[in-house]
Write a protein that holds these residues in place. Structure first.
Motif, PDB file in Angstrom:
ATOM      1  N   TYR A   6       0.848  -1.183   0.000  1.00 33.75           N
ATOM      2  CA  TYR A   6       0.000   0.000   0.000  1.00 33.75           C
ATOM      3  C   TYR A   6       0.889   1.241   0.000  1.00 33.75           C
ATOM      4  O   TYR A   6       1.235   1.732   1.070  1.00 33.75           O
ATOM      5  N   ILE A   8       2.146   4.802   0.342  1.00 35.46           N
ATOM      6  CA  ILE A   8       1.654   6.077   0.868  1.00 35.46           C
ATOM      7  C   ILE A   8       2.096   7.204  -0.061  1.00 35.46           C
ATOM      8  O   ILE A   8       1.422   8.202  -0.209  1.00 35.46           O
ATOM      9  N   GLY A  33       6.092   2.648   0.868  1.00 33.29           N
ATOM     10  CA  GLY A  33       4.995   2.015   1.587  1.00 33.29           C
ATOM     11  C   GLY A  33       4.837   2.595   2.981  1.00 33.29           C
ATOM     12  O   GLY A  33       5.764   3.176   3.548  1.00 33.29           O
ATOM     13  N   ARG A  34       3.652   2.437   3.520  1.00 33.70           N
ATOM     14  CA  ARG A  34       3.374   2.903   4.878  1.00 33.70           C
ATOM     15  C   ARG A  34       4.352   2.247   5.852  1.00 33.70           C
ATOM     16  O   ARG A  34       4.556   1.047   5.823  1.00 33.70           O
ATOM     17  N   GLY A  35       5.014   3.053   6.660  1.00 33.11           N
ATOM     18  CA  GLY A  35       5.952   2.557   7.649  1.00 33.11           C
ATOM     19  C   GLY A  35       7.363   2.327   7.137  1.00 33.11           C
ATOM     20  O   GLY A  35       8.247   1.997   7.915  1.00 33.11           O
ATOM     21  N   GLU A  36       7.586   2.498   5.843  1.00 35.67           N
ATOM     22  CA  GLU A  36       8.933   2.316   5.300  1.00 35.67           C
ATOM     23  C   GLU A  36       9.791   3.552   5.524  1.00 35.67           C
ATOM     24  O   GLU A  36       9.276   4.668   5.620  1.00 35.67           O
ATOM     25  N   GLY A  74      -0.903   9.529  -0.142  1.00 33.74           N
ATOM     26  CA  GLY A  74      -2.158   9.055   0.443  1.00 33.74           C
ATOM     27  C   GLY A  74      -3.272   8.994  -0.582  1.00 33.74           C
ATOM     28  O   GLY A  74      -4.434   9.205  -0.258  1.00 33.74           O
ATOM     29  N   ASP A 127       2.107   9.972  17.318  1.00 33.98           N
ATOM     30  CA  ASP A 127       2.840   9.812  16.057  1.00 33.98           C
ATOM     31  C   ASP A 127       4.320   9.621  16.307  1.00 33.98           C
ATOM     32  O   ASP A 127       4.967   8.766  15.706  1.00 33.98           O
TER      33      ASP A 127
END
Length: 131
Positions: A6, A8, A33-36, A74, A127
Motif C-alpha cells: 500500500y 503512501i 509504503g506505509r511505515g517504510e 495518500g 505519532d
C-alpha cells in the motif's frame, strides 16, 4: 525495487523543469509504503532536492514545474494540493544541515515541526511514539 503493498507515496514517470527550460528530472519513479524508511542518495545536481520540492508541491515557489508524470500522497495528487494542506496531511519536508533549533534534541525538533499539523499535542506524541 520491491513494490510496497500500500504505497503512501507514489512518484510515477516524473519530469520537471526550472524556468520553463532547464530540465531537472527525467522519468523518476519511486514508491514508499506505509511505515517504510527510504533514503534518497545522489551526487550534487542529481535532482534530490528537486524531487523533494516536487513531492512537497514547492517547485512553483522556485520557478519550477512538473512537466510529466504524477505524484500522489495518500492517494491524493500533490499537484492539486497546497503545501500547507500536505503538511497537515503528514507530508513534511525538513532539510538536513540547517540546524534551525540547534539546542533541541531530534525528538524536540520533530515535535516542533509537527505542531504545524492540525493535530493535538497528544496526537503528535502518539505519532512520535510510533516512529
Amino acid at each position: 525495487m520491491s513494490i510496497p503493498e500500500y504505497p503512501i507515496l507514489s512518484v510515477s514517470s516524473v519530469e520537471a523543469v526550472y524556468n520553463g527550460a532547464i530540465a531537472a528530472l527525467h522519468g523518476v519513479d519511486l514508491l514508499v509504503g506505509r511505515g517504510e524508511i527510504v533514503a534518497l542518495l545522489g551526487s550534487n545536481g542529481a535532482g534530490k532536492t528537486t524531487l523533494l520540492r516536487a513531492v512537497s508541491n514547492l517547485l512553483p515557489a522556485e520557478r519550477g514545474a512538473i512537466t510529466a508524470g504524477r505524484i500522489t500522497f495518500g492517494g491524493e495528487d500533490v499537484s492539486r494540493a497546497s503545501p500547507s494542506h500536505l503538511v497537515r496531511s503528514g507530508l513534511v519536508q525538513f532539510l538536513e544541515g540547517r540546524h534551525c533549533f540547534r539546542s533541541l534534541t531530534v525528538e524536540e525538533n520533530l515535535f516542533t515541526g509537527a505542531l504545524g499539523r492540525s493535530s493535538s499535542r497528544t496526537g503528535v506524541k502518539a505519532d512520535l511514539d510510533r516512529v
